[in-house]
Scaffold this active site. Structure first.
Site, PDB file in Angstrom:
ATOM      1  N   PRO A  38       0.824  -1.127  -0.079  1.00  0.00           N
ATOM      2  CA  PRO A  38       0.231   0.210   0.098  1.00  0.00           C
ATOM      3  C   PRO A  38       0.935   1.322  -0.018  1.00  0.00           C
ATOM      4  CG  PRO A  38      -0.145  -1.114   2.028  1.00  0.00           C
ATOM      5  CD  PRO A  38       1.020  -1.709   1.146  1.00  0.00           C
ATOM      6  N   GLU A  39       1.298   1.801  -1.280  1.00  0.00           N
ATOM      7  CA  GLU A  39       1.758   2.925  -1.299  1.00  0.00           C
ATOM      8  C   GLU A  39       0.614   3.762  -2.228  1.00  0.00           C
ATOM      9  OE1 GLU A  39       6.119   3.739  -2.010  1.00  0.00           O
ATOM     10  OE2 GLU A  39       6.171   1.797  -1.407  1.00  0.00           O
ATOM     11  N   ARG A  90      15.417   2.186   6.851  1.00  0.00           N
ATOM     12  CA  ARG A  90      14.826   1.088   5.769  1.00  0.00           C
ATOM     13  C   ARG A  90      15.780   0.718   4.831  1.00  0.00           C
ATOM     14  NH1 ARG A  90       9.056   2.028   5.719  1.00  0.00           N
ATOM     15  NH2 ARG A  90       9.140   0.116   4.917  1.00  0.00           N
TER      16      ARG A  90
END
Length: 266
Positions: A2-3, A248
């Site tokens: 989900p971006e 990240r």
DNA sequence: AGTACCACCTGACGGC
DNA sequence: TGCCGTCAGGTGGTAC
């Protein structure tokens, strides 16, 4: 997954499957995902109403019902939506179900439960209260350049910061940087106006194409197609590298995205 | 202000 | 086969 592009596709999914349908019932399967909001409150707000609109801001998806309130959804790392016939088996990891007219249902699913579903009265107020910045698909070039010029630090950090710009996450930030020829460890201070304008154009291009291709079947020369350490860069043949940044993993091509190259890039 | 690190969750995968 | 560490597209809080 989900971006922004994924959520945009989910928005269109709601529009094509659920718009105009009457909500016959609501089932909450997991109170953690509703952040403690009870099934009773969901029913009170939604049952007996129809889904009349769908909207998106960054990674947030909103389903508007008749009467004015909104169901707001965030998908975390593993959330999705599934529309199905109530005669079929319910999808796995279903956390909330809207029972819709026509013996159908819309399920909010999430393996890791990192997202949430809630109720809001007003989309704009919700976004403002959260301090979310302009949507990456809507923002214009001058505002984009302005926002980035007012910041320091890693470009990637700004791209991913939802208060600056809403919609990009780890994957698409890497893709935009890759296509812009900018190293993920580059700092905003090192970039000139030309670089920021290119970054803006590439961002729009990546988002437009990603939505158009419906998230899958991306162009073969995109980073996203082989985003793993040691993979071969489809542009120059070098090995894709991985480095930790902003907490990240960043994947990039050390040759296409040389450090400190600035506006030398086309 | 910007960055690193941890926490929240579950599942997949590779090494032993 | 089982166990263990690491990683995975999210955000939010803390400490420096």
């Amino acid at each position: 997954m989900p971006e922004l592009p994924d959520v945009e596709v989910l928005k269109r999914y709601i529009k094509s499957t659920s718009l105009g349908r009457f909500i016959e019932g609501v089932e909450v399967r997991d109170l953690r995902v509703t952040r403690g909001v009870s099934a009773r409150r969901f029913r009170y707000a939604l049952r007996g109403r129809s889904i009349v609109k769908a909207d998106r801001h960054g990674k947030y998806l909103f389903a508007g019902v008749s009467g004015g309130s909104w169901l707001v959804m965030h998908f975390g790392m593993s959330g999705s939506l599934s529309f199905y016939s109530r005669g079929e088996e319910e999808p796995g990891y279903t956390r909330l179900v809207l029972k819709l007219s026509g013996f159908s249902a819309l399920a909010y699913t999430s393996v890791r439960r990192l997202g949430f579903v809630s109720l809001v009265a007003d989309v704009k107020m919700f976004i403002d209260a959260k301090g979310i910045g302009p949507d990456a698909l809507v923002i214009d070039k001058d505002t984009f350049v302005e926002l980035f010029r007012s910041r320091k630090g890693f470009v990637k950090s700004a791209l991913m910061d939802q208060r600056v710009l809403a919609g990009l996450g780890n994957i698409y930030s890497d893709e935009v940087l890759f296509q812009s020829g900018i190293h993920p460890g580059a700092r905003i201070e090192e970039l000139g106006r030309i670089d920021l304008e290119r970054l803006f154009r590439k961002m729009k291009h990546v988002l437009d194409v990603a939505i158009d291709r419906r998230v899958k079947r991306f162009p073969g020369n995109w980073l996203i197609q082989n985003r793993s350490a040691g993979a071969t860069c489809k542009r120059c043949g070098s090995k894709i590298a991985r480095e930790k940044l902003v907490g990240r993993s960043s994947y990039f091509c050390p040759r296409c995205q040389e450090k400190g190259l600035g506006s030398l890039r086309p």
